[in-house]
Design an enzyme around this catalytic site. Sequence first.
Site, short mmCIF file in Angstrom:
data_model
loop_
_atom_site.label_atom_id
_atom_site.label_comp_id
_atom_site.label_asym_id
_atom_site.label_seq_id
_atom_site.Cartn_x
_atom_site.Cartn_y
_atom_site.Cartn_z
CG ASN A 9 -1.75 1.25 1.31
OD1 ASN A 9 -1.84 1.94 0.43
ND2 ASN A 9 -2.45 1.53 2.53
CE LYS A 11 -0.12 3.12 4.94
NZ LYS A 11 -0.23 3.16 6.40
CG HIS A 98 -5.79 2.26 5.24
ND1 HIS A 98 -5.59 3.28 6.20
CD2 HIS A 98 -5.11 1.30 5.19
CE1 HIS A 98 -4.09 2.69 6.55
NE2 HIS A 98 -3.89 1.60 5.90
CD GLU A 100 -2.72 5.65 6.92
OE1 GLU A 100 -3.04 5.83 5.59
OE2 GLU A 100 -1.97 5.07 7.62
CD GLU A 169 -3.42 -2.27 7.42
OE1 GLU A 169 -2.32 -2.77 6.73
OE2 GLU A 169 -3.99 -1.33 7.08
N GLY A 175 2.69 2.19 10.73
CA GLY A 175 3.49 3.47 10.73
C GLY A 175 4.43 3.70 11.74
CB SER A 213 5.36 -1.85 11.98
OG SER A 213 4.82 -0.52 12.12
P1 13P Z 1 3.01 0.55 7.74
O1 13P Z 1 3.51 -1.06 6.94
O2 13P Z 1 3.83 1.52 7.12
O3 13P Z 1 2.90 0.36 9.18
O4 13P Z 1 1.65 0.54 6.92
C1 13P Z 1 0.54 -0.45 7.19
C2 13P Z 1 -0.55 -0.16 6.40
O5 13P Z 1 -1.17 0.69 6.80
C3 13P Z 1 -0.74 -0.99 5.08
O6 13P Z 1 -2.07 -0.68 4.55
#
Ligand code: 13P
Length: 253
Positions: A9, A11, A98, A100, A169, A175, A213
Amino acid sequence: MKKKLMAGNWKMNGSLQANADLVKALLAGLPADSSSAGCSIALCVPAVYLAQVSALLESSDVDLGAQDVSQHAVGAFTGETSAAMLKDFSVRYAIVGHSERRQYHHETDALVAQKALQALASGVTPIVCVGETLDEREAGQTEAVVKRQLAAVIHANGHCISEIVVAYEPVWAIGTGKTASPEQAQQVHAVLRAQLAAATPHAARVAILYGGSMNAANAKQLLAQPDIDGGLVGGASLKAPDFLSIIAAARVE
Ligand code: 13P
């Protein structure tokens, strides 16, 4: 053992040049016959770059994914991208819900369920994200939260539910460099699997990915858990060597 699905992803990262460099390095690092990578691979890229990355992936087995999709099929919805439009660009997956988007765009469980429905109706596989915040975990609400999030999607999608992908997640692991332990992740994945099993006789074939992560050091142990069928990788998917190491950890011989 079933083939793992490793999805990157990106982002809101990338540029025409950076995307071309990253995809080129990834494809160069995969075995020539990438089906022998031993796992399925997908890249979920910003909508504006779908056409570019679709062309870059054309002669590979790597699948293309979007990071969101509209809950509507067509019409006066400025700024939205429909599932049918994604399909036009050979998009196989669309992330929906997601954390976010739940957090910054106030997406509700019902909205996420509608997005999954639209994706499925156009032949795009939704990657439905669920996960608890740190406060929710500390309050002992993890199971209740992920079950509520998945229940909305099950309710709206009926027997098609076996066609989705789920991604667990934990918000506190995204992150942050903090990963759920393999045991913590497996515990939640087992809850999600049982919930799917109550809704479809095909629950075993639903891929349940872990995200948060994930990196080369922790991937193997996470992926060894019985109900962890792959990964949704954020930051580490932006660096070809890192993503390639994670993909190597997912290989099923
Ligand atoms: P990270 O791997 O950067 O923690 O992000 C995970 C994520 O949100 C994947 O959709």
